[in-house]
Enzyme design. Structure first.
Site, mmCIF file in Angstrom:
data_model
loop_
_atom_site.group_PDB
_atom_site.id
_atom_site.type_symbol
_atom_site.label_atom_id
_atom_site.label_comp_id
_atom_site.label_asym_id
_atom_site.label_seq_id
_atom_site.Cartn_x
_atom_site.Cartn_y
_atom_site.Cartn_z
ATOM 1 N N HIS A 175 0.823 -1.213 0.000
ATOM 2 C CA HIS A 175 0.000 0.000 0.000
ATOM 3 C C HIS A 175 0.855 1.260 0.000
ATOM 4 O O HIS A 175 0.605 2.201 -0.756
ATOM 5 C CB HIS A 175 -0.915 -0.011 1.231
ATOM 6 C CG HIS A 175 -1.708 1.261 1.395
ATOM 7 N ND1 HIS A 175 -2.785 1.575 0.594
ATOM 8 C CD2 HIS A 175 -1.553 2.298 2.251
ATOM 9 C CE1 HIS A 175 -3.275 2.743 0.960
ATOM 10 N NE2 HIS A 175 -2.550 3.204 1.971
ATOM 11 N N LEU B 126 4.024 1.625 -0.857
ATOM 12 C CA LEU B 126 4.862 1.823 -2.030
ATOM 13 C C LEU B 126 4.043 2.119 -3.294
ATOM 14 O O LEU B 126 4.560 2.722 -4.245
ATOM 15 C CB LEU B 126 5.729 0.582 -2.279
ATOM 16 C CG LEU B 126 6.732 0.218 -1.184
ATOM 17 C CD1 LEU B 126 7.555 -0.985 -1.612
ATOM 18 C CD2 LEU B 126 7.652 1.393 -0.865
ATOM 19 N N ARG B 127 2.796 1.702 -3.284
ATOM 20 C CA ARG B 127 1.979 1.902 -4.475
ATOM 21 C C ARG B 127 1.762 3.381 -4.798
ATOM 22 O O ARG B 127 1.837 3.808 -5.958
ATOM 23 C CB ARG B 127 0.627 1.212 -4.295
ATOM 24 C CG ARG B 127 -0.231 1.241 -5.560
ATOM 25 C CD ARG B 127 -1.571 0.586 -5.344
ATOM 26 N NE ARG B 127 -1.406 -0.840 -5.058
ATOM 27 C CZ ARG B 127 -1.739 -1.407 -3.907
ATOM 28 N NH1 ARG B 127 -2.239 -0.669 -2.937
ATOM 29 N NH2 ARG B 127 -1.578 -2.696 -3.719
ATOM 30 N N GLY C 299 2.689 7.380 9.338
ATOM 31 C CA GLY C 299 3.786 6.501 8.979
ATOM 32 C C GLY C 299 3.359 5.064 8.801
ATOM 33 O O GLY C 299 2.184 4.701 8.843
ATOM 34 N N LEU D 141 8.544 3.067 15.942
ATOM 35 C CA LEU D 141 8.673 2.554 17.308
ATOM 36 C C LEU D 141 9.243 1.141 17.326
ATOM 37 O O LEU D 141 9.845 0.736 18.327
ATOM 38 C CB LEU D 141 7.303 2.591 17.995
ATOM 39 C CG LEU D 141 6.747 3.996 18.279
ATOM 40 C CD1 LEU D 141 5.407 3.918 18.980
ATOM 41 C CD2 LEU D 141 7.731 4.811 19.113
#
Length: 470
Positions: free
Chosen positions: A238, A240-241, A410, A415
């Site tokens: 998702h 990177l798309r 993000g 974390l």
């Protein structure tokens, strides 16, 4: 269902009980049928008197009187009597087994009683003016039920049944959770990650219950790991798309654009490329840390300097939302660590605090020594997180809101980097909600026993930076 373990438990337990009860039975039988059994003692004491009486009857009444007397003394299937003369001839002319004569001879030598496997033989001799006689009696032991005092036989029978019931319950108690564990293992192998084997254990506390609970814990961890893997595939695809789609669109537009628009498209492509590089770097960092491929380069360093560098850079990011960062630190705290990893961990926490504090937010950063460890605390005034989400914050790709993207929170890797970086230094990290609102994240790092000289003389220093200060 093949209950091999059940029978392996049940049969040895029950056979052991049965053997024990059988041994008790034989012992009782042997004791009752021993050298001087209690049930034969009355006849044994009467034998000398009966021998005198039988000899007297024979001498006065002949065979007819003797036959009537011996018939009266004998009991069917219980005892037989013979009277023999000095030559061993039976006076009534009845057949007398050679075994009886041998046992009678042995009985005369052992207080009138000889015990054998077949029967007990009594013998008593008497002498009259007319001759020498021996009265022989063969006493067949009565049934065991007649010889055992009280209800011992019933006790043995009931004990055998009761031991079978008890062994059945014990075998069931021990094997049932293992059967559940086996079934749960099969379900887990088929892909059912929600299966649990300890749902009906109750308050049971033993090694088998611990094994079942450990299995459930393992299944939960496995489910979390597989879910993380799924989140990784979903999250990476998702995240990177979008930049890839924007790059492709920008390239298409750039081919037909004029110079000014082409320059703008190239800037957009560069920005998305940088974002892609950052994403891949975070993914690789988490993977290397979790797999142990990334080996920290430990060196003696000042934790205060690392925090100062992070806050100096964070100040520029805070300026965008007019946020305020307040820092309170002890004297110089020296630790053995990897400066790059520690900086990355602290930076991720501070950036999260700035992001969730919102416009005009306030972030408090504290560095101190506590119980032999260095404590870095970052507190924001944001909305906090649900209590049930606190233990999951440091897992890779976990986000409180799955709908958030890279522009709203993000990929959920920051974390995770913090946790793995701190663990690599032998430390720990935790998060908690604060009242009335906000989140506090604490990093604890071990302090070397041989401390280095500290810088400065003051006990505390207070540094405050605002969104407009450089």
């Amino acid at each position: 269902m093949n209950r091999r373990l059940f029978w392996k438990i049940f049969l040895p337990f029950w056979l052991a009980q049965a053997v024990l009860l059988g041994a008790l039975y034989l012992r009782i039988q042997h004791r009752i049928s021993s050298e001087h059994p209690w049930w034969i003692q009355p006849e044994r004491r009467e034998m000398p008197v009966l021998a005198d009486y039988a000899a007297n009857v024979y001498e006065k009444q002949g065979q007819a009187g003797l036959s009537q007397l011996l018939d009266n003394l004998s009991l069917q299937n219980r005892s037989k009597f013979w009277l023999v003369d000095a030559s061993g001839h039976e006076l009534l002319g009845r057949p007398l087994p050679e075994r009886i004569l041998r046992d009678a001879s042995a009985a005369e030598k052992s207080e009138g009683l000889h015990h054998s496997f077949e029967a007990n033989v009594l013998a008593a001799s008497t002498t009259t003016p007319k001759g020498h006689y021996v009265l022989i009696a063969e006493l067949v032991p009565p049934k065991l039920s007649e010889r055992v005092p009280g209800d011992i036989l019933w006790t043995l029978k009931l004990g055998t049944v009761l031991s079978a019931i008890i062994c059945f319950l014990i075998a069931h108690y021990l094997s049932k959770p293992i059967e559940r564990l086996r079934d749960a293992t099969h379900e887990l192998a088929r892909g059912n990650l929600d299966i649990r084997a300890g749902e009906n254990l109750g308050n049971r506390r033993d090694e088998i219950a611990d094994l079942v609970r450990d299995f459930d814990s393992m299944a939960g961890e496995l489910r979390t790991l597989i879910q993380s893997e799924r989140n990784l595939l979903s999250g990476v695809s998702h995240e990177l798309r979008s930049p890839i789609a924007r790059i492709r669109l920008a390239l298409t537009l750039a081919r037909n654009a004029d110079d000014a628009e082409r320059s703008e498209m190239l800037d957009r492509i560069e920005q998305d490329t940088i974002q892609l590089d950052s994403m891949l770097e975070q993914i690789l960092t988490v993977a290397r840390l979790e797999s142990g491929q990334h080996k920290p380069r430990f060196e003696q360093l000042s934790l205060n300097d690392v925090v100062d560098d992070v806050l100096h850079d964070a100040n520029f990011e805070a300026a965008a939302t007019n946020a305020t960062i307040a820092f309170q630190g002890d004297d110089d705290i020296q630790v053995n660590g990897d400066a790059g990893l520690l900086r990355s961990a602290i930076e991720n926490i501070v950036r999260n605090a700035i992001f969730y504090s919102g416009q005009g937010g306030k972030i408090e950063v504290r560095l101190s020594k506590e119980n032999g460890t260095a404590l870095i605390s970052v507190r924001d005034k944001g909305p906090g997180v649900p209590e049930n989400a606190l233990p999951l914050l440091f897992k890779p790709f976990y986000r409180v809101d799955d709908s958030r993207g890279t522009t709203t929170g993000g990929m959920g890797l920051g974390l995770a980097i913090v946790r793995n970086a701190v663990l690599a230094h032998g430390g720990s990290v935790s998060a908690k909600n604060v009242v009335p609102h906000g989140l506090e994240v604490e990093l604890r790092l071990p302090i070397p026993s041989a401390s280095q000289p500290t810088r400065g003389s003051g006990s505390h220093r207070l540094v405050q930076t605002t969104g407009t200060t450089t």
